[in-house]
Design a protein around this motif. Structure first.
Motif, PDB file in Angstrom:
ATOM      1  N   ILE B 157      -2.393   5.963   1.724  1.00 42.49           N
ATOM      2  CA  ILE B 157      -3.016   5.682   0.427  1.00 42.49           C
ATOM      3  C   ILE B 157      -4.546   5.701   0.569  1.00 42.49           C
ATOM      4  O   ILE B 157      -5.256   6.277  -0.261  1.00 42.49           O
ATOM      5  CB  ILE B 157      -2.516   4.331  -0.133  1.00 42.49           C
ATOM      6  N   ALA B 158      -5.055   5.094   1.653  1.00 41.73           N
ATOM      7  CA  ALA B 158      -6.509   5.101   1.882  1.00 41.73           C
ATOM      8  C   ALA B 158      -7.011   6.536   2.026  1.00 41.73           C
ATOM      9  O   ALA B 158      -8.071   6.896   1.496  1.00 41.73           O
ATOM     10  CB  ALA B 158      -6.841   4.294   3.135  1.00 41.73           C
ATOM     11  N   ARG B 159      -6.255   7.372   2.737  1.00 41.57           N
ATOM     12  CA  ARG B 159      -6.669   8.750   2.944  1.00 41.57           C
ATOM     13  C   ARG B 159      -6.706   9.502   1.613  1.00 41.57           C
ATOM     14  O   ARG B 159      -7.601  10.294   1.354  1.00 41.57           O
ATOM     15  CB  ARG B 159      -5.706   9.436   3.923  1.00 41.57           C
ATOM     16  N   ALA B 160      -5.708   9.229   0.752  1.00 45.10           N
ATOM     17  CA  ALA B 160      -5.705   9.860  -0.569  1.00 45.10           C
ATOM     18  C   ALA B 160      -6.915   9.393  -1.380  1.00 45.10           C
ATOM     19  O   ALA B 160      -7.558  10.176  -2.076  1.00 45.10           O
ATOM     20  CB  ALA B 160      -4.402   9.534  -1.299  1.00 45.10           C
ATOM     21  N   LEU B 161      -7.263   8.100  -1.252  1.00 42.04           N
ATOM     22  CA  LEU B 161      -8.371   7.545  -2.033  1.00 42.04           C
ATOM     23  C   LEU B 161      -9.727   8.014  -1.522  1.00 42.04           C
ATOM     24  O   LEU B 161     -10.709   8.019  -2.274  1.00 42.04           O
ATOM     25  CB  LEU B 161      -8.327   6.009  -1.992  1.00 42.04           C
ATOM     26  N   ALA B 162      -9.799   8.411  -0.246  1.00 43.60           N
ATOM     27  CA  ALA B 162     -11.084   8.746   0.373  1.00 43.60           C
ATOM     28  C   ALA B 162     -11.804   9.873  -0.366  1.00 43.60           C
ATOM     29  O   ALA B 162     -13.025   9.900  -0.447  1.00 43.60           O
ATOM     30  CB  ALA B 162     -10.871   9.128   1.843  1.00 43.60           C
TER      31      ALA B 162
END
Lengths: 331, 269
Positions: B157-162
């Motif tokens: 999820i963090a990678r998608a948000l980055a």
């Protein structure tokens, strides 16, 4: 309950992993009467599948088992050869992924009749029984199915074939390990209905392993909840959801979103799951428990009777009636 | 609805002589959350892949922020711009991370690719993303195999948000998680949407999970949308017979499994 058909007492299992022995189960005790259905509910690493495998004598090589598993009065941990084969005919297992437990290059007919043929049943009679067994699980065109290969059947159909195969051995106990988890929800409903109906008709005992508390409640008489290799609560299925005795059972029920109402926020359980080998001293759930006190980390209480069930929580008496699911909780 | 951040019309995908998706229209408001529910073979994942650009539609149009993306991107700049707008989180947290790279490395790569930020700024942004999804410094530096399933899905999820997307497509993103962990991730997704206003397309077979996360829901069966509307209305008062069957198949207190072929009595289902 009359004399139990299956009685597991103080079962502990360790497995060799990378040169050390890891505990996968410690202190599992349960009993299932003839014709009774017990649900074994827990999350990953709780030991529910290992319990079923220990009962089925299907533990991985190198497993060390202590405690007793008695089936109809006989200790099955010591069975060998012909006695073990006879025991395995009395106890059928249905697994989560049917495709992993059927030979893909053999026809459904061979798969279903193999056991009967080994027991000396004539070919035509074996085929007739297989067709009848398929009809019992809601597959009407059995003769055509016997000629098909597993890849020609959908997951739901193949799982029904696996149930038919389990029942053909005329077992007295069925171990069903997440039998519908890989299926679509409408198929799950149908397959569970078939298992439930045939079990009641034939008076079979059932050990039903699932992560789904609601599903277990729908088809089981009693439910045992497992966490980190031990049973933490055992109750009548009808009361467990609304009146749990152990904080983990309550947390498990509350964490699941509801299909019939929108919750402002889910009651998530803090922290992460632990397996038995990495569980801390004392109660394994204590680090995640909203009700934990210092004494919970100090010692793990035994499973003890309470309110018609059994619970393994030092604070069970004081928490009684305070663990019911709430509409809103932090998380 | 305000100008939709994502809009698809007449979406169709044909594989050989099999029609996987057949005439799907959908629209998603900025910061909105759209659920797509269905069983295997319903076409929900194919719709997700077409929105992200992993599968090319046979027919129909997809526009994000008003710009068409039905045709393959021409050139790197256009492809990166599309990636910045729409990101995806997959089902299996064990297969979607590079086992040799720490979460911090994975996030840094996305930041280098999609932003002009310098090293210091990227470090600060990684810490900020970690804070947003509940990963501490130690977890950000760990190898994926040292992380649990729930922690890995936080990384995904963090990678998608980055990339600071306008839309995140979540394809069965909580299906592989245990119940107690699934609740953490569903709460996290709700918090993230409330804090930064990203919109979700939430693909799931699980009606209860969709109820918790989606404002609007499409029900798909064999490539077609059979019902759509506000999630609560679709689940509390389903109109289509298939939606009713799906709804009746969900276990809950008092539920009994039903044999479909067998005669049913009463209106319990």
């Amino acid at each position: 309950m009359s004399a139990p058909l299956l009685e597991v007492a103080d079962l502990a299992v360790t497995l060799p992993v990378e040169g050390e022995r890891r505990t996968v189960l410690h202190d599992v005790s349960l009993a299932i009467g003839p014709g009774e259905a017990l649900g074994l509910v827990g999350e990953s690493g709780s030991g529910k599948s290992m319990t079923a495998r220990a009962v089925a004598r299907l533990l991985p090589g190198g497993a060390a088992v202590t405690g007793s598993i008695r089936f109809d009065g006989t200790d099955v941990t010591a069975l060998r050869g012909g006695e073990l084969r006879a025991y395995r005919r009395s106890v059928a297992m249905v697994f989560q992924d049917p495709r992993a437990h059927v030979n893909p290059v053999r026809r459904i007919g061979d798969f279903l009749t193999e056991g009967l043929r080994l027991r000396g049943v004539a070919r035509a009679e074996a085929a007739r029984r297989a067709v009848a067994a398929l009809a019992d699980v809601g597959i009407p065109d059995g003769e055509r199915r016997l000629r098909q290969y597993p890849h020609e059947l959908s997951g739901g159909l193949l799982q029904r074939v696996m149930i038919a195969a389990a029942l053909l051995a005329e077992p007295r106990l069925v171990l069903a390990d997440e039998p519908t988890t890989a299926l679509d929800v409408t198929t799950q409903s149908e397959v569970m209905a078939i298992i439930d109906e045939l079990r009641r008709e034939r008076g079979l005992a059932l050990l039903f392993i699932t992560h789904d508390l609601d599903l277990a409640a729908a088809v089981c008489d009693r439910i045992a909840v497992m966490y980190a290799g031990a049973i933490v609560e055992e109750r009548a299925a009808a009361v467990l959801h609304d009146d749990p005795l152990h904080p983990y059972s309550a947390a498990l029920a509350a964490a699941r979103p509801a299909v019939d109402r929108t919750l402002p926020r889910l009651a998530a359980v803090r922290g992460r799951l632990v397996s038995a080998f990495e569980a801390p001293a004392g109660c394994a759930f204590a680090p995640r428990c909203a009700h934990a006190q210092d004494r919970c980390a100090a010692e793990l209480p035994p499973l003890r009777p309470l309110d018609g069930g059994a619970v393994r929580c030092a604070r069970a008496e004081e928490l009684r009636g305070r663990l019911a699911p709430q509409e809103v909780a932090g998380g | 609805m305000a100008e939709p951040v994502l809009e698809a019309r007449g979406l169709r995908k044909v594989y050989g002589d099999h029609v996987a998706v057949d005439g799907v229209d959908l629209a998603l408001a900025p910061g909105g959350s759209l659920g797509i529910v269905g069983e295997s073979g319903s076409g929900k994942t194919t719709v997700a892949r077409m929105i992200v650009g992993l599968t090319r539609p046979t027919a129909g149009t997809i526009a994000v922020c008003g710009r068409d993306r039905s045709q393959p991107a021409r050139g790197t700049a256009e492809r990166r711009r599309r990636a910045r707008e729409v990101q995806i989180v997959f089902q299996n947290p064990y297969a979607s991370l590079d086992p040799r790279r720490s979460p911090a490395d994975a996030l840094d790569e996305v930041l280098r690719l999609h932003t002009d930020a310098g090293a210091d700024e990227r470090r600060a942004r990684i810490a900020e993303l970690g804070e947003l999804v509940g990963l501490d410094e130690r977890m950000l530096r760990a190898r994926p195999r040292a992380l649990s399933g729930g922690q890995r899905q936080r990384v995904a999820i963090a990678r998608a948000l980055a990339a600071q997307p306008r839309v995140i497509v979540l394809d069965e993103a909580v299906a592989a998680l245990d119940v107690s962990i699934q609740a953490q991730i569903l709460n996290l997704l709700a918090d993230v949407r409330a804090r930064i206003g990203v919109a979700y397309v939430f693909i799931s077979h699980d009606l209860a999970v969709v109820r918790q996360i989606a404002d609007e829901t499409l029900v798909m069966q064999r490539g077609r949308v059979v019902e759509r509307g506000p999630t609560e209305q679709v689940l509390d008062d389903p109109r289509d017979p298939y939606t009713r069957l799906l709804r009746a198949s969900v276990p809950g207190p008092g539920w009994r499994p039903v044999r479909r072929g067998a005669p049913t009595t009463g209106g319990a289902t």
